[in-house]
Scaffold this motif. Sequence first.
Motif, short mmCIF file in Angstrom:
data_model
loop_
_atom_site.label_atom_id
_atom_site.label_comp_id
_atom_site.label_asym_id
_atom_site.label_seq_id
_atom_site.Cartn_x
_atom_site.Cartn_y
_atom_site.Cartn_z
N LYS A 28 0.85 -1.20 0.00
CA LYS A 28 0.00 0.00 0.00
C LYS A 28 0.88 1.25 0.00
CE LYS A 28 -3.54 2.75 0.91
NZ LYS A 28 -4.42 3.19 -0.14
N TYR A 29 1.97 1.19 0.75
CA TYR A 29 2.86 2.35 0.88
C TYR A 29 3.91 2.43 -0.23
CZ TYR A 29 0.73 2.98 5.41
OH TYR A 29 -0.19 3.20 6.41
N GLU A 73 3.38 2.77 -3.32
CA GLU A 73 2.88 3.65 -4.39
C GLU A 73 3.21 3.08 -5.77
OE1 GLU A 73 3.77 7.80 -3.73
OE2 GLU A 73 3.25 7.63 -1.60
N PRO A 79 9.35 0.61 0.95
CA PRO A 79 8.11 -0.18 1.01
C PRO A 79 8.09 -1.30 -0.04
CG PRO A 79 7.60 2.15 1.17
CD PRO A 79 9.06 2.05 0.82
#
Length: 106
Positions: free
Chosen positions: A21-22, A24, A31
């Motif tokens: 999710k982090y 991007e 991440p």
Amino acid sequence: MGYGLLAAAIAAEVAGTTAMKYSEGFTRLWPSVFTVAGYLIAFSLLAQTLKTLEVGTAYAIWAGVGTAVVAAIGMVFLGESTSAVKIAGVVLVIGGVVLLNLGGAH
């Protein structure tokens, strides 16, 4: 031992999905690294789990619990929408995992 490894596999998969999710869209380095590491660990542990548990049982638990936990993290910590329908869906996923396990008992 199998269920302990399965719990660790689920935790790694949930961590990897949350990191995704982090990331991007894999445009952020750390991440993205945590996502790949989480999934490598998750699949390695799941493979070890399959030495002692049936594949249908292990995968149902891994996928169902992972889905339910990620959905809950999204609703509680990531500001995703919460509704009675979503909560019912999570409950149904968990119920389905329970029924699959009960159906496989000898």
